[in-house]
Design an enzyme around this catalytic site. Structure first.
Site, PDB file in Angstrom:
ATOM      1  NE  ARG A 164      -4.229  -1.490   0.201  1.00 17.44           N
ATOM      2  CZ  ARG A 164      -4.383  -2.561  -0.582  1.00 17.44           C
ATOM      3  NH1 ARG A 164      -3.428  -2.894  -1.449  1.00 17.44           N
ATOM      4  NH2 ARG A 164      -5.470  -3.294  -0.519  1.00 17.44           N
TER       5      ARG A 164
ATOM      6  CD  GLU B 215      -3.319   2.799  -5.360  1.00 15.86           C
ATOM      7  OE1 GLU B 215      -4.357   2.135  -5.555  1.00 15.86           O
ATOM      8  OE2 GLU B 215      -2.282   2.326  -4.874  1.00 15.86           O
TER       9      GLU B 215
ATOM     10  CG  HIS C  52      -3.559  -1.174  -6.794  1.00 14.51           C
ATOM     11  ND1 HIS C  52      -3.926  -0.550  -5.621  1.00 14.51           N
ATOM     12  CD2 HIS C  52      -3.520  -2.502  -6.499  1.00 14.51           C
ATOM     13  CE1 HIS C  52      -4.091  -1.461  -4.677  1.00 14.51           C
ATOM     14  NE2 HIS C  52      -3.860  -2.664  -5.183  1.00 14.51           N
TER      15      HIS C  52
HETATM   16  C1  8YV Z   1      -7.146  -5.223  -5.622  1.00 16.59           C
HETATM   17  C2  8YV Z   1      -5.650  -5.453  -3.535  1.00 16.59           C
HETATM   18  O1  8YV Z   1      -6.737  -4.009  -6.129  1.00 16.59           O
HETATM   19  O2  8YV Z   1      -6.442  -7.459  -2.581  1.00 16.59           O
HETATM   20  C3  8YV Z   1      -6.015  -6.341  -2.390  1.00 16.59           C
HETATM   21  O3  8YV Z   1      -5.843  -5.897  -1.242  1.00 16.59           O
HETATM   22  O4  8YV Z   1      -5.035  -4.458  -3.376  1.00 16.59           O
HETATM   23  C4  8YV Z   1      -5.965  -5.845  -4.933  1.00 16.59           C
HETATM   24  O5  8YV Z   1      -5.907  -7.200  -5.092  1.00 16.59           O
HETATM   25  C5  8YV Z   1      -8.439  -4.951  -4.951  1.00 16.59           C
HETATM   26  O6  8YV Z   1      -8.697  -5.726  -3.861  1.00 16.59           O
HETATM   27  C6  8YV Z   1      -9.571  -5.056  -5.969  1.00 16.59           C
HETATM   28  O7  8YV Z   1     -10.811  -4.964  -5.400  1.00 16.59           O
END
Ligand code: 8YV
Length: 321
Positions: free
Chosen positions: A236, A265, A283
């Protein structure tokens, strides 16, 4: 098959497209409207809602949780639950589920891609050919070997471990830092992020994003990595002091960076666009059709399991009843 209407659940925030489609194929669930229609919706439905389903920004904040007096669980499509106010959920005994494991390999692949692209400058090399510069300017500048490097993993969880396993295939020496030493880990433990950074060539951030990990990679860590060191972040944006990162990269005090995640983002600091020692991804850590489907199906399994049995399959927080 017609979708079953579920009155005890509500969808909050933006939905990842595969999740949106898989959920809509099975269930008809109202979306929590934004202002100005939210108040009227809550006046009519708030008391009926036991389940919130979420997948993306702006997430589930303390106000949303407070507005739902009978909320029992929050189902998150994603491994990271940083867009949910976990303190507010914990205080109310609200359960939270996520989608672990099914994305670890894909996110680890992304980390390897960033490491290779950043150190070997593969993105810049591709642009060089397309721009006709191979003909005009001759051979492309040398890159840096990935094989045999010292790599530090900040956060040796499921994803961090999958990254480490892949790097063993590149004969890399792996070290890590976690809040606690991982029992039985074959990798060298560093007592702090700074100690880890000063002993490696590449630092890979694979922690969760939460208030405790905010700016874990601060200016001191980045300086310890130094002008020959590289930062890779697939966790993150909040874990890294982004202002310090931009400043050190621009000034040559950090060798380079491969970034899949950012503080705000989809906004990326424009200063990064001009730097050739930086690789920027939007991302896409888990963004393959197969993995996004597996995540969606796991989130749906959590939802169905809770409705049918009162238990979550992959809880981050168990509901208190
Ligand atoms: C996706 C993520 O961007 O799982 C996560 O925590 O950062 C990514 O896999 C996101 O969850 C999509 O909804």
């Amino acid at each position: 098959m017609t979708a079953t209407e579920i009155m005890s659940a509500v969808r909050v925030g933006a939905f990842e497209r595969t999740f949106e489609a898989e959920l809509a194929a099975r269930y008809d669930i109202a979306k929590l409207p934004d202002a100005p229609h939210r108040a009227a919706f809550l006046a009519e439905h708030a008391a009926d809602i036991r389940v919130v389903i979420t997948s993306g920004p702006p997430g589930v904040d303390a106000d949303t949780i407070a507005a739902l007096p009978n909320l029992e669980v929050i189902i998150n499509n994603g491994a990271g639950v940083d867009m949910i106010d976990m303190s507010a959920a914990r205080r109310r005994g609200i359960g939270v589920s996520n989608t672990p494991d099914v994305l670890s390999d894909t996110v680890a692949d992304t980390a390897l891609g960033l490491i290779l692209m950043t150190l070997r400058r593969f993105g810049a090399a591709d642009r060089y050919v397309r721009a006709g510069r191979w003909v005009r300017d001759g051979p492309f500048p040398y890159g840096r070997d990935v094989s045999g490097l010292q790599v530090g993993i900040l956060g040796l969880g499921r994803i961090g471990s999958a990254i480490a396993t892949r790097l063993l295939g590149f004969d890399c020496a792996i070290a890590y830092h976690n809040r606690h030493r991982v029992d039985g880990s074959p990798y060298r433990y560093a007592e702090s992020p700074v100690e880890l950074a000063e002993s490696v060539d590449v630092l890979v951030v694979a922690t969760t994003g939460d208030p405790k990990t905010r700016h874990l990679v601060d200016r001191a860590v980045l300086e310890a990595l130094g002008p020959e060191g590289y930062l890779v972040n697939i966790a993150r944006g909040s874990v890294v002091d982004q202002d310090a990162l931009v400043e050190l990269l621009a000034g040559g005090a950090l060798g380079g960076a491969g970034l899949d995640v950012f503080v705000d983002e989809p906004r990326v600091p424009p200063a990064l666009f001009d730097l050739d020692n930086v690789v920027l991804f939007p991302h896409i850590g888990s963004a393959t059709a197969r993995t996004r489907r597996a995540m969606a199906l796991l989130a749906i399994r959590n939802f169905e399991s809770y409705l049918n049995t009162g238990e979550l399959v992959t809880p981050v927080l168990r509901p208190r009843r």
